[in-house]
Design a protein around this motif. Sequence first.
Motif, mmCIF file in Angstrom:
data_model
loop_
_atom_site.group_PDB
_atom_site.id
_atom_site.type_symbol
_atom_site.label_atom_id
_atom_site.label_comp_id
_atom_site.label_asym_id
_atom_site.label_seq_id
_atom_site.Cartn_x
_atom_site.Cartn_y
_atom_site.Cartn_z
ATOM 1 N N GLY A 17 0.801 -1.216 0.000
ATOM 2 C CA GLY A 17 0.000 0.000 0.000
ATOM 3 C C GLY A 17 0.833 1.264 0.000
ATOM 4 N N GLU A 18 0.494 2.173 0.902
ATOM 5 C CA GLU A 18 1.194 3.454 0.979
ATOM 6 C C GLU A 18 2.632 3.308 1.460
ATOM 7 N N ASN A 19 2.911 2.168 2.124
ATOM 8 C CA ASN A 19 4.254 1.948 2.698
ATOM 9 C C ASN A 19 5.187 1.172 1.767
ATOM 10 N N VAL A 20 4.746 0.919 0.537
ATOM 11 C CA VAL A 20 5.567 0.136 -0.375
ATOM 12 C C VAL A 20 6.873 0.869 -0.716
ATOM 13 N N VAL A 21 7.969 0.121 -0.704
ATOM 14 C CA VAL A 21 9.277 0.648 -1.100
ATOM 15 C C VAL A 21 9.695 -0.075 -2.378
ATOM 16 N N LYS A 22 9.907 0.685 -3.436
ATOM 17 C CA LYS A 22 10.282 0.095 -4.723
ATOM 18 C C LYS A 22 11.804 0.112 -4.845
ATOM 19 N N ALA A 23 12.444 -0.924 -4.277
ATOM 20 C CA ALA A 23 13.915 -0.998 -4.285
ATOM 21 C C ALA A 23 14.442 -1.103 -5.707
ATOM 22 N N VAL A 24 13.760 -1.892 -6.529
ATOM 23 C CA VAL A 24 14.069 -1.997 -7.962
ATOM 24 C C VAL A 24 12.743 -1.918 -8.700
ATOM 25 N N HIS A 25 12.684 -1.056 -9.724
ATOM 26 C CA HIS A 25 11.404 -0.836 -10.415
ATOM 27 C C HIS A 25 11.596 -0.878 -11.930
ATOM 28 N N ASN A 26 11.009 -1.912 -12.547
ATOM 29 C CA ASN A 26 11.009 -2.063 -14.013
ATOM 30 C C ASN A 26 12.400 -1.914 -14.627
ATOM 31 N N ALA A 27 13.367 -2.628 -14.044
ATOM 32 C CA ALA A 27 14.744 -2.572 -14.557
ATOM 33 C C ALA A 27 14.910 -3.550 -15.716
ATOM 34 N N SER A 28 15.192 -3.013 -16.881
ATOM 35 C CA SER A 28 15.422 -3.841 -18.072
ATOM 36 C C SER A 28 16.812 -3.525 -18.622
ATOM 37 N N ILE A 29 17.666 -4.546 -18.648
ATOM 38 C CA ILE A 29 19.023 -4.363 -19.166
ATOM 39 C C ILE A 29 19.395 -5.568 -20.029
ATOM 40 N N ALA A 30 20.361 -5.372 -20.901
ATOM 41 C CA ALA A 30 20.894 -6.464 -21.724
ATOM 42 C C ALA A 30 22.407 -6.311 -21.781
ATOM 43 N N ILE A 31 23.103 -7.376 -21.402
ATOM 44 C CA ILE A 31 24.571 -7.348 -21.350
ATOM 45 C C ILE A 31 25.113 -8.456 -22.245
ATOM 46 N N LYS A 32 26.035 -8.083 -23.111
ATOM 47 C CA LYS A 32 26.554 -9.034 -24.097
ATOM 48 C C LYS A 32 27.749 -9.812 -23.557
ATOM 49 N N GLN A 33 27.985 -10.947 -24.168
ATOM 50 C CA GLN A 33 29.099 -11.806 -23.784
ATOM 51 C C GLN A 33 30.413 -11.039 -23.895
ATOM 52 N N GLY A 34 31.215 -11.090 -22.822
ATOM 53 C CA GLY A 34 32.525 -10.457 -22.808
ATOM 54 C C GLY A 34 32.526 -8.996 -22.413
ATOM 55 N N GLU A 35 31.347 -8.411 -22.205
ATOM 56 C CA GLU A 35 31.274 -6.999 -21.808
ATOM 57 C C GLU A 35 31.682 -6.812 -20.348
ATOM 58 N N PHE A 36 32.218 -5.633 -20.052
ATOM 59 C CA PHE A 36 32.465 -5.205 -18.673
ATOM 60 C C PHE A 36 31.545 -4.010 -18.426
ATOM 61 N N VAL A 37 30.546 -4.205 -17.588
ATOM 62 C CA VAL A 37 29.536 -3.185 -17.313
ATOM 63 C C VAL A 37 29.568 -2.819 -15.835
ATOM 64 N N THR A 38 29.569 -1.528 -15.529
ATOM 65 C CA THR A 38 29.407 -1.102 -14.139
ATOM 66 C C THR A 38 28.011 -0.532 -13.947
ATOM 67 N N ILE A 39 27.454 -0.821 -12.777
ATOM 68 C CA ILE A 39 26.185 -0.230 -12.368
ATOM 69 C C ILE A 39 26.522 0.765 -11.268
ATOM 70 N N LEU A 40 26.389 2.039 -11.599
ATOM 71 C CA LEU A 40 26.804 3.127 -10.710
ATOM 72 C C LEU A 40 25.591 3.679 -9.977
ATOM 73 N N GLY A 41 25.734 3.853 -8.668
ATOM 74 C CA GLY A 41 24.628 4.414 -7.904
ATOM 75 C C GLY A 41 25.018 4.696 -6.476
ATOM 76 N N LYS A 42 24.291 5.627 -5.857
ATOM 77 C CA LYS A 42 24.534 5.957 -4.459
ATOM 78 C C LYS A 42 24.028 4.831 -3.564
ATOM 79 N N SER A 43 24.430 4.869 -2.300
ATOM 80 C CA SER A 43 23.926 3.919 -1.319
ATOM 81 C C SER A 43 22.406 4.053 -1.240
ATOM 82 N N GLY A 44 21.708 2.912 -1.283
ATOM 83 C CA GLY A 44 20.245 2.937 -1.212
ATOM 84 C C GLY A 44 19.551 3.091 -2.548
ATOM 85 N N SER A 45 20.328 3.118 -3.634
ATOM 86 C CA SER A 45 19.720 3.307 -4.964
ATOM 87 C C SER A 45 19.091 2.021 -5.511
ATOM 88 N N GLY A 46 19.404 0.883 -4.887
ATOM 89 C CA GLY A 46 18.835 -0.394 -5.337
ATOM 90 C C GLY A 46 19.801 -1.266 -6.105
#
Length: 223
Positions: A17-46
Amino acid sequence: MNTVLESKDLCKYYGKGENVVKAVHNASIAIKQGEFVTILGKSGSGKSTLLHMLGGLDTPTGGKVLINGKDIFGLKEEELTVFRRRKIGFVFQAYNLISSINVWENVVLPIGLDNRQFDKEFIRDIIATLGIDSKIHNLPYTLSGGQQQRVAIARALSVKPDIILADEPTGNLDSRTGEEVIGLLKMSALKYGQTLVMITHDEEIAQIADRILVMEDGGIRER
């Protein structure tokens, strides 16, 4: 190149309800074989929650994670455990080494858990690449933080996984050792043909990757 890791509308919600916390919301990503990907974010960003779901360590509220086209949350729990152990190598901020066994035993532990024979030459090559070949008989507590993180990286690589997921791997290290460890992690993944996904809050570390994804308030976007 093939897409090795993909998420579709991935969500993780806590509360109702009103207290819902959306830690991750509709995250769609695609990572290819051999790629080096960083996910950058502040503390608490999910970002840690997202990484744990990508690796099958946490169950999503909604959405899918596909590894080599396979929906990992369509697997039974035991099947997922085996799949995760064989396909994914994890590197954590806290190292998670077992204090009562030596470096060599820590590195080969995941292979033993899977009741498989390990390739001694391959393991020795990883250990030499990471510069810890003189420490194989040491217990973890006798090593520096940087050395312990190298052991953790060697352990992650030992099962020859398709994907390495690294959760703030430099968080407990000083900046110089952290840069060294990231360089080794990138070099190792490149040498052994693995896909590397790393989360960090450090802008400088993020720049080392082939591609940067930014996470804010549970959502994710391309840099």
